[in-house]
Enzyme design. Structure first.
Site, PDB file in Angstrom:
ATOM      1  N   SER A 140      48.002  47.143  44.066  1.00 33.05           N
ATOM      2  CA  SER A 140      46.457  47.069  44.509  1.00 33.05           C
ATOM      3  C   SER A 140      45.751  45.670  45.229  1.00 33.05           C
ATOM      4  CB  SER A 140      45.623  47.739  43.660  1.00 33.05           C
ATOM      5  OG  SER A 140      44.467  47.935  44.086  1.00 33.05           O
ATOM      6  N   ASP A 342      31.443  29.960  52.678  1.00 33.51           N
ATOM      7  CA  ASP A 342      31.978  28.985  53.216  1.00 33.51           C
ATOM      8  C   ASP A 342      33.257  28.962  52.322  1.00 33.51           C
ATOM      9  OD1 ASP A 342      30.970  28.881  50.578  1.00 33.51           O
ATOM     10  OD2 ASP A 342      31.076  26.475  50.934  1.00 33.51           O
ATOM     11  N   HIS A 395      46.762  56.459  44.124  1.00 34.61           N
ATOM     12  CA  HIS A 395      46.373  55.221  43.690  1.00 34.61           C
ATOM     13  C   HIS A 395      47.507  53.802  42.927  1.00 34.61           C
ATOM     14  CE1 HIS A 395      45.078  50.917  45.059  1.00 34.61           C
ATOM     15  NE2 HIS A 395      44.560  50.833  43.836  1.00 34.61           N
TER      16      HIS A 395
END
Length: 418
Positions: A140, A342, A395
């Site tokens: 993952s 940023d 998953h």
């Protein structure tokens, strides 16, 4: 000190690393890792395989035996189970360790993304292996870290295995959640089809919460929207069953049972992994603010007043930092991080396109957390990647497959090193 468990010898390592690798003379933190090896092969010169845990904010597995993927890896490798910075025994970041102002905390947490984890790994590799490259298994979010590793320090890598973790290289948080909400709805529909009575159970609990204040054992108020976050589990192999059994024992007469309230507290409290919530959207941030993307993109069908009430997925919402005790100390810092624009790039598309490190990746077609279309697009953009697209596993396939997922990936790269 080495501890022997069935089929595995475990040795603890602690490394001192800079908080900011751009300032090696500045503050330091500790990173913990546990070495695992077949006891019969302790003295052999085996290749290293580093496990990069999912999350963010999750600690590495605590093994009890040489079983599952670990057992398969130990046939050929020495494994390093890394507690990524801020997790487990690696100078943990928790509600109890928060100090300083919100701005100071936010500035500190900016050093806990994939780029810093890669820098930690490279420092550790040089101390354990010298100049020899090692291999990685990224589950993952660990796959996201793998892509950053290939962008920043491919010379440290011999080969990589990724399970459910090929991130979109240029995908924003908005891109991710616009794709994820429909996948969550699909999992919810499948869950309700499997357990038809659970929709009514959820609606009944929600109605009760709207009428009466219900406290969890830690004092938090159980709200409808916190109840919805139980849907986080629905992308795992046993998620539907887990949620069904929790709801089945929700009532004790006309009040919600102590067991149910405890289960909800444990499943939704983030006590052991607050970084999962604090940094969740930041893992997608590259040069732009996330601005609480999951909250902004929340479809009306997932609203807390909707009927039927729908569970949500792994999305993180700003209200959590008011309503969940373990997250409240991070509220101000989380707001600062959500507004930050940023963020440095985590991936180098040019370097990845020219990648020569062999990569084998399992892409789960029905993955609720990592969008399959973004993953396959990334696989096409990164050099030397071989993919296995499958709906055989959810998953958590690498964890529940008894080693078969890792074995398949290793077979895909068998022979590449001669």
């Amino acid at each position: 000190m080495t501890v022997l468990l069935p089929g595995v010898a475990l040795t603890d390592h602690v490394f001192t690393v800079p908080l900011d690798h751009a300032d090696p003379g500045g503050p330091t933190i500790e990173v913990f890792a546990r070495e695992a090896v077949d006891p019969a092969k302790q003295d052999q010169d085996l290749p290293w395989l580093v496990f990069l845990q999912g999350g963010p904010g999750g600690r590495s597995p605590r093994p009890t035996a040489a079983d599952g993927w670990l057992g398969h890896a130990l046939k050929t490798h020495r494994v390093l189970l890394l507690d990524q910075r801020g997790t487990g025994r690696s100078t943990p970041v928790t509600a109890g360790t928060v100090t300083g102002t919100d701005a100071e905390l936010a500035a500190r947490l900016r050093h806990f993304r994939a780029d810093a984890i890669v820098a930690d790994a490279e420092l550790i590799r040089r101390r354990l292996c010298g100049d020899r490259p090692w291999e990685t298994l990224g589950q993952s979010y660990g796959g996201f870290i793998t892509l950053t590793y290939l962008s920043q320090a491919p010379e440290g890598l011999r080969s990589c295995y990724v399970t459910g973790g090929l991130a979109g290289l240029d995908a924003t948080a908005d891109d991710v959640y616009s794709r994820t909400y429909p996948r969550v709805r699909d999992k919810v529909d499948r869950y309700f089809a499997r357990y038809p009575g659970d929709s009514a159970r959820l609606d009944a609990i929600a109605g009760h919460l709207r009428r009466e204040e219900v406290l969890l054992p830690d004092g938090d108020v159980l709200t409808v929207r916190r109840l919805q976050t139980l849907g986080l589990c629905l992308g795992m192999s046993d998620g539907a069953e887990y949620l069904h059994w929790v709801l089945e024992e929700a009532w004790n007469g006309e009040r919600l049972s102590d067991l149910f309230r405890y289960e909800v507290m444990m499943a939704t409290g983030f006590v052991g992994n607050p970084l999962y919530a604090v940094l969740h959207e930041s893992i997608y941030a590259q040069g732009a603010a996330t601005a609480w993307a999951a909250h902004r993109l929340l479809p009306g069908e997932f609203g807390e007043e909707a009927e039927p009430l729908l569970p949500t997925g792994e999305m993180i919402y700003p209200w959590m930092f008011d309503e969940i005790a373990a997250l409240r100390p991070f509220k101000g810092a989380a707001e600062i991080l959500a507004a930050a624009s940023d963020w440095p790039a985590l991936y180098d598309p040019v370097r990845l396109a020219a990648n020569q490190v062999p990569v084998a990746a399992a892409v789960y077609y029905d993955d609720m957390y990592v969008d399959e279309s973004l993953s396959t697009r990334t696989a096409r953009a990164v050099g030397n990647v071989r993919t296995w697209v499958t709906n055989e596993w959810e998953h958590d396939g690498v964890r529940v497959s008894g080693g078969r997922v890792l074995a398949r990936l290793m077979d895909m790269l068998d022979g590449v090193h001669g």
